[in-house]
Design a protein around this motif. Structure first.
Motif, mmCIF file in Angstrom:
data_model
loop_
_atom_site.group_PDB
_atom_site.id
_atom_site.type_symbol
_atom_site.label_atom_id
_atom_site.label_comp_id
_atom_site.label_asym_id
_atom_site.label_seq_id
_atom_site.Cartn_x
_atom_site.Cartn_y
_atom_site.Cartn_z
ATOM 1 N N SER A 326 50.340 48.301 38.120
ATOM 2 C CA SER A 326 50.715 47.543 36.925
ATOM 3 C C SER A 326 49.560 46.628 36.548
ATOM 4 O O SER A 326 49.126 45.805 37.359
ATOM 5 C CB SER A 326 51.983 46.711 37.188
ATOM 6 N N ARG A 328 49.647 44.215 34.423
ATOM 7 C CA ARG A 328 50.146 42.834 34.365
ATOM 8 C C ARG A 328 50.186 42.227 35.759
ATOM 9 O O ARG A 328 49.782 41.076 35.964
ATOM 10 C CB ARG A 328 51.538 42.812 33.737
ATOM 11 N N ARG A 331 46.644 41.287 36.860
ATOM 12 C CA ARG A 331 46.164 40.039 36.262
ATOM 13 C C ARG A 331 46.811 38.832 36.932
ATOM 14 O O ARG A 331 46.152 37.819 37.197
ATOM 15 C CB ARG A 331 46.455 40.033 34.762
ATOM 16 N N THR A 404 56.794 40.667 38.785
ATOM 17 C CA THR A 404 56.812 41.794 37.853
ATOM 18 C C THR A 404 57.753 42.918 38.248
ATOM 19 O O THR A 404 57.946 43.842 37.462
ATOM 20 C CB THR A 404 55.393 42.390 37.717
#
Length: 441
Positions: A326, A328, A331, A404
């Motif tokens: 992922s 996201r 990050r 997430t």
């Protein structure tokens, strides 16, 4: 202190063997020096040629206007390559090759060929048309493709698939378009200085609108086809030599054909350019954009699919395959590491993510029977690189996985999405408590 899971010994030379020293021309310092010298000399020559044609004021105006789309294009291609970011030196080489070496080859070869045809046929107008529609596409796309070929041959470990070829081709074409735009805009400004044109009706404004506003993606679009060909060849097995040669050639021929159609649109009448732009260029741009974005998502799925095997073996924590698949989560992991451990920790996490992605692609190629003879050696190298950075990366990736992971029904027994949670293996340090600084000494 944790020890790495057992692994076969390094399959190197026999103990006591004397390593063979490479020849002087095989040393990295010599190769880097030769390439830097070549690009620097090309840059100086192309700078002198462009300035001679445009004049100093025209050069400065062209430079200021041509640089506007460059950051946007580079950022877009860099975003595409974020799944497995290549070294900056590769991207810098690609851009410099396009802006210096490829541009110099194109200017010299196009000018020579056009003059030769004009002299042989005594038809300067026909020579200019032939040069724009036939010679320029062949020369320019071949010159740009040389950068992708060099990366494919000498940076093979950083060239894993279609996105690798797209990013390399995109950086090369962006550099080439930058130099070409400086020349065109500088010449347009010089024309306005002679004719007194100014404002929206000036040649400079028209050139800026066509090359910078309407079609900044033109050269990248052409060369990306070559990059896709090299990327598809990188996915082929070593024994598929014919495919590894034909795919890049097919991509190069498509790039030349699209480039020729684009350049030839000016000869199709008053509305030929608009017709080709609307009916062909824009749909092709949209289709290729969809293709590379879809490929990016597919590579992330490959990461999520291949890495759980290493979690089972103890090389990765159970949450890591989900987090590494992922963008996201990646990050967030880097942000967590930077907040708690500073830039060195964030850099270690970014390197961990890149090595893990390379490992997933390597395993995917191995399961498909397309891995090279150095599969075991390369796998071991990547695993050891991960193991060296585990102290900084594991807490950050676990934190990102918590934030997430998709919601899980109560009592389902799953802690991090598709990866079953389990206690740390015997002899391995557990994760720090949630909220605890894992980098505190």
């Amino acid at each position: 202190m944790a020890s790495s899971p057992p692994y076969p010994p390094y399959p190197g030379a026999a103990p006591g063997g004397t390593p063979r020293h490479p020849h002087w021309w095989q040393r990295p310092a010599v190769r880097y020096g030769a390439m830097v010298t070549l690009l620097a000399l090309s840059g100086l020559v192309i700078l002198a040629l462009v300035r001679e044609q445009t004049g100093t004021r025209g050069f400065l105006v062209g430079l200021g206007l041509a640089v506007l789309p460059v950051p946007l294009l580079l950022a877009a291609f860099r975003w595409l390559g974020r799944v497995e970011p290549g070294p900056w030196r590769n991207l810098l080489f690609a851009f410099a090759w396009g802006a210096c070496a490829a541009a110099l080859i194109a200017i010299v070869a196009n000018s020579f060929a056009t003059r030769w045809i004009a002299t042989a046929t005594a038809d300067p107008a026909g020579a200019d048309t032939l040069g724009a529609t036939v010679i320029a596409p062949v020369v320019e796309e071949t010159a740009k493709a040389a950068a992708v070929l060099l990366l494919f041959l000498f940076r093979r470990r950083d060239f894993h698939g279609i996105l690798g070829g797209v990013v390399a081709a995109g950086f090369t074409a962006t550099g080439f378009a930058f130099t070409e735009n400086v020349l065109y805009l500088g010449n347009a400004f010089g024309t306005d200085q002679l004719t007194g044109g100014s404002g929206i009706a000036s040649v400079t404004a028209a050139t800026f609108f066509v090359r910078i506003v309407m079609s900044p993606f033109a050269h990248p679009l052409f060369t990306v086809l070559t990059g896709i060909g090299f990327g598809a060849a990188a996915l082929a097995a070593d024994r598929q030599r014919v495919r590894r040669v034909l795919l890049p050639l097919a991509g190069l021929l498509l790039a030349m054909g699209m480039h020729a159609l684009w350049n030839g649109s000016a000869t199709l009448g008053q509305f030929g350019f608009i017709a080709v732009y609307g009916a062909f260029m824009v749909p092709a741009f949209g289709l290729l954009t969809w293709l590379v974005v879809w490929t990016r998502q597919r590579e992330l799925r490959t990461v999520r699919t291949e890495l759980p095997a290493y979690a089972v073996a103890g090389w990765l924590r159970p949450a890591e395959p989900f987090a590494l698949g992922s963008m996201r989560a990646r990050r967030l992991a880097q942000k967590f590491a930077r907040e708690h451990g500073g830039r060195p920790a964030a850099r270690a996490v970014a390197q961990y993510e890149a090595y893990a992605t390379s490992l997933a692609f390597l395993r995917h190629r191995g399961r498909a029977g397309k891995a090279g003879a150095d599969f075991v050696t390369r796998e071991r190298e990547l695993l050891l690189e991960l193991w060296r950075r585990r102290a900084a990366a594991r807490p950050a990736l676990e934190h990102a996985a918590r934030l997430t992971a998709p919601p899980v029904p109560y009592g389902a027994g799953w802690a991090y999405g598709p990866v079953p949670a389990r206690w740390p293996a015997q002899g391995q340090p557990p994760y720090p408590a949630y909220g605890e600084n894992p980098y505190r000494r």
